[in-house]
Scaffold this active site. Structure first.
Site, short mmCIF file in Angstrom:
data_model
loop_
_atom_site.label_atom_id
_atom_site.label_comp_id
_atom_site.label_asym_id
_atom_site.label_seq_id
_atom_site.Cartn_x
_atom_site.Cartn_y
_atom_site.Cartn_z
N MET A 30 0.84 -1.20 0.00
CA MET A 30 0.00 0.00 0.00
C MET A 30 0.88 1.26 0.00
SD MET A 30 -3.45 -0.86 2.01
CE MET A 30 -2.86 -0.62 3.67
N GLY A 31 2.17 1.09 -0.26
CA GLY A 31 3.05 2.25 -0.38
C GLY A 31 3.54 2.80 0.95
N TYR A 32 4.12 4.01 0.90
CA TYR A 32 4.82 4.61 2.03
C TYR A 32 5.86 3.60 2.52
CZ TYR A 32 5.26 8.55 5.16
OH TYR A 32 5.72 9.68 5.80
N HIS A 34 9.01 1.18 3.47
CA HIS A 34 10.10 1.21 4.46
C HIS A 34 10.95 -0.05 4.30
CE1 HIS A 34 7.54 -1.64 6.52
NE2 HIS A 34 6.57 -0.75 6.59
N HIS A 37 9.17 -3.45 3.62
CA HIS A 37 8.81 -3.67 2.21
C HIS A 37 10.06 -3.97 1.39
CE1 HIS A 37 5.57 -0.70 3.52
NE2 HIS A 37 4.84 -1.70 3.09
N LYS A 184 8.50 -2.47 11.96
CA LYS A 184 8.34 -1.35 11.01
C LYS A 184 6.95 -1.40 10.40
CE LYS A 184 13.09 -0.50 10.02
NZ LYS A 184 13.78 0.72 9.64
N SER A 186 4.07 1.34 8.03
CA SER A 186 3.74 2.67 7.48
C SER A 186 2.95 3.46 8.51
CB SER A 186 2.94 2.52 6.19
OG SER A 186 3.61 1.66 5.29
P1 AMP Z 1 1.43 -2.93 3.44
O1 AMP Z 1 2.00 -1.87 2.56
O2 AMP Z 1 1.35 -2.56 4.88
O3 AMP Z 1 0.13 -3.49 2.89
O4 AMP Z 1 2.45 -4.13 3.39
C1 AMP Z 1 2.86 -4.71 2.18
C2 AMP Z 1 3.64 -5.96 2.47
O5 AMP Z 1 4.80 -5.63 3.25
C3 AMP Z 1 2.85 -6.99 3.31
O6 AMP Z 1 3.13 -8.30 2.82
C4 AMP Z 1 3.41 -6.79 4.70
O7 AMP Z 1 3.31 -7.93 5.51
C5 AMP Z 1 4.86 -6.44 4.40
N1 AMP Z 1 5.46 -5.74 5.54
C6 AMP Z 1 4.99 -4.61 6.14
N2 AMP Z 1 5.76 -4.29 7.20
C7 AMP Z 1 6.72 -5.25 7.29
C8 AMP Z 1 7.80 -5.49 8.19
N3 AMP Z 1 8.06 -4.69 9.23
N4 AMP Z 1 8.59 -6.57 7.96
C9 AMP Z 1 8.33 -7.41 6.92
N5 AMP Z 1 7.32 -7.24 6.04
C10 AMP Z 1 6.52 -6.18 6.21
#
Ligand code: AMP
Length: 283
Positions: A30-32, A34, A37, A184, A186
């Site tokens: 979903m962006g932003y 770190h 990701h 971590k 977003s």
């Molecule tokens: P999101 O942008 O929050 O939808 O996350 C996108 C992908 O990144 C998902 O598969 C999350 O599980 C993964 N993700 C987010 N935060 C972390 C993190 N701290 N460590 C590992 N994977 C992450």
């Protein structure tokens, strides 16, 4: 590295890659972005000829009182991170491109999505499965990468990909944390200085639970009580859930055996944070 906004463009590019016999890895986000990701993108880049990253804040996975409108966005920053990690393509569609004006299909799992976040966020996993079905059909990847940070999401994705015969390998990746232990996210950007400090209680409390299990505790209530008690020492924390489930079907258990997921959701001020650990019993 290229950014595209339409389904048609992604399809044309991936079709060309596939014609050349290249493998495609996919990281939905979903962006932003770190370091969490980035770890997924780096793994995909190391295991595939080409990597596609989607950046899409998916409206249908947010409930009416959730943070869709305020969800942080910074596509320029995301492009730099994706480029640095060595991926080839960002797909950054507008909601209109994904859902048009008359979208009426919903993909959902049962069982695996009914507890934990599924119980607290009723529309969430239906929205996740639906957008991933679309993204998988658009990107047509060989492998897709997901973080253990969203442990129930990973279990849900593995299940619907198996149930619906998607020919995609789903790869789970470990949680990336800040130096002090905070997972971590977003959403960490919502935290003010005081809340950022208070948020440490999540990883600290989970650590206490894990230690108890490692020391031989097998009673679920005893372990969740240890975690709950620790979370309650932080005045800014409000528990949404503290649960231990089996890590495949995400069903509640009384006794710790096999592979378990210990997951928590906690509000720090107005921000809802999640964290977890997985433990595999050897006995
Ligand atoms: P999101 O942008 O929050 O939808 O996350 C996108 C992908 O990144 C998902 O598969 C999350 O599980 C993964 N993700 C987010 N935060 C972390 C993190 N701290 N460590 C590992 N994977 C992450």
């Amino acid at each position: 590295m290229k950014l595209v906004k339409t389904v048609k463009e992604v399809r044309e590019i991936v079709k060309e890659w596939k014609k050349q016999g290249l493998s495609v890895g996919f990281v939905p986000t979903m962006g932003y972005l770190h370091e969490g990701h980035k770890s997924l993108i780096l793994k995909s880049v190391s295991e595939n000829d080409k990597t596609v990253v989607s950046v899409f804040v998916n409206p249908i996975q947010f409930g009416p009182n959730e943070d869709l409108a305020s969800y942080p966005r910074d596509i320029k920053h995301d492009m730099a991170l994706v480029e640095d990690a060595g991926a080839d393509l960002i797909f950054n569609p507008e909601p209109e491109e994904m859902y048009g004006s008359h979208f009426t299909t919903l993909v959902n799992t049962t069982e695996v999505s009914e507890n934990l976040c599924g119980a607290k966020r009723p529309v969430h996993f239906g929205g996740v499965c639906t957008v991933l079905t679309k993204l998988f059909n658009i990107v047509n990847p060989n492998r897709a990468y997901f973080g253990q940070k969203d442990a129930q999401q990973l279990a849900v994705v593995k299940r619907f990909v198996k149930d619906l015969n998607f020919d995609i390998e789903i790869i789970g990746c470990p949680i990336i944390r800040e130096d002090d232990g905070l997972a971590k996210s977003s959403r960490n950007t919502y935290l003010n200085k005081e809340e950022r400090k208070a948020a440490l209680i999540l990883s600290k409390s989970l650590k206490l639970g894990l230690e108890a299990i490692k020391n031989g505790e097998r009673n679920v209530k005893t372990v969740t009580d240890i975690i709950t008690k620790s979370l309650n020492t932080e005045p800014l924390a409000r528990i949404d859930y503290v649960s231990i489930v089996d890590n495949e079907n995400i069903q509640y258990i009384d006794t710790i055996k096999g592979e378990i997921l210990c997951a928590i959701a906690v509000y720090i001020g107005k921000t809802r944070l999640i964290d977890n650990f997985i433990y595999k019993c050897e006995e």
